[in-house]
Motif scaffolding. Structure first.
Motif, short mmCIF file in Angstrom:
data_model
loop_
_atom_site.label_atom_id
_atom_site.label_comp_id
_atom_site.label_asym_id
_atom_site.label_seq_id
_atom_site.Cartn_x
_atom_site.Cartn_y
_atom_site.Cartn_z
N TRP A 64 -0.61 -6.33 1.71
CA TRP A 64 -0.03 -5.08 1.59
C TRP A 64 1.42 -5.28 0.98
CZ3 TRP A 64 -2.96 -1.64 2.92
CH2 TRP A 64 -4.01 -2.03 3.95
N VAL A 112 5.11 3.13 9.71
CA VAL A 112 4.34 1.93 9.69
C VAL A 112 5.12 0.56 10.55
CG1 VAL A 112 3.55 0.24 8.00
CG2 VAL A 112 3.17 2.72 7.61
N ALA A 113 6.30 0.62 10.18
CA ALA A 113 7.20 -0.12 10.83
C ALA A 113 7.14 -0.16 12.42
CB ALA A 113 8.68 -0.18 10.43
N LEU A 116 9.61 -0.84 5.09
CA LEU A 116 8.11 -0.19 5.25
C LEU A 116 8.84 1.06 5.79
CD1 LEU A 116 6.62 -2.83 7.56
CD2 LEU A 116 6.17 -2.65 5.26
N GLU A 117 7.65 2.16 5.68
CA GLU A 117 7.94 3.47 6.11
C GLU A 117 8.03 3.34 7.63
OE1 GLU A 117 5.03 2.99 4.36
OE2 GLU A 117 5.50 4.19 2.51
N LEU A 132 5.26 -3.56 -0.21
CA LEU A 132 6.13 -2.48 0.53
C LEU A 132 6.07 -1.13 0.04
CD1 LEU A 132 9.47 -5.10 0.07
CD2 LEU A 132 7.66 -5.23 2.04
N SER A 133 6.86 -0.24 0.85
CA SER A 133 6.90 0.83 0.56
C SER A 133 7.35 1.18 -0.75
CB SER A 133 7.65 1.73 1.71
OG SER A 133 8.07 3.17 1.02
#
Length: 171
Positions: free
Chosen positions: A14, A151-152, A147-148, A16-17
């Protein structure tokens, strides 16, 4: 006690945002404004006849600020976005950070002591948060930044629950 999981042979899955790019650009703009103000103050307040180096500094100062602005605003945020990665698997939390010096961190779920979600001022403006995973190792806290928020929170709740399950199984 089970053996620690082997180091992964691939990059974490993944990114990061994408909002992290905006956050880094904003921070770079603010840094450029500060450097520009310092250079402008030097140009305004240092007399032109103060020495041989003053004319050179009056030219180099703005050139430095312009060069810094190009790198910090246009290049670095996008490069950082491309190289910062993270992943949570059944066995561990993986992070890959650094745009000049690359740092790979692997934290086994069994080593997790606490999981926090932190939001700095700029992160709040961009709807971001950092998941901080505290371990008992000498490395201390491993962070998955930018992270959003949703999501976090989900990642932190999942990690805390799984770490608790591992601790319960060990006793």
């Amino acid at each position: 006690m089970s053996a620690p999981p082997p180091a992964p042979v691939r990059e974490p899955a993944w990114s990061l945002s994408r909002a992290a790019i905006g956050l880094w650009v904003t921070q770079a703009v603010l840094g450029t404004v500060v450097y520009g103000a310092i250079v402008a103050a030097a140009i305004v307040f240092v007399p032109a006849d103060a020495g041989w180096a003053v004319p050179l500094l009056r030219w180099l100062g703005p050139a430095f600020v312009l060069g810094y602005a190009v790198v910090a605003i246009a290049i670095r945020p996008r490069l950082r976005y491309r190289v910062h990665r993270w992943e949570v698997t059944a066995e561990a939390v993986y992070t890959l950070t650094g745009w000049l010096t690359r740092t790979w961190t692997l934290v086994p779920i069994s080593r997790i002591q606490t999981v926090d979600v932190n939001r700095g001022v700029f992160q709040q403006l961009f709807g971001l948060a950092t998941v901080a995973v505290l371990t008992a190792s000498s490395q201390g806290t491993v962070r998955v930044p930018h992270l959003e928020v949703d999501v976090a929170r989900r990642v932190a709740e999942d990690l805390a629950r799984r770490a608790e399950l591992v601790r319960d199984e060990a006793t």
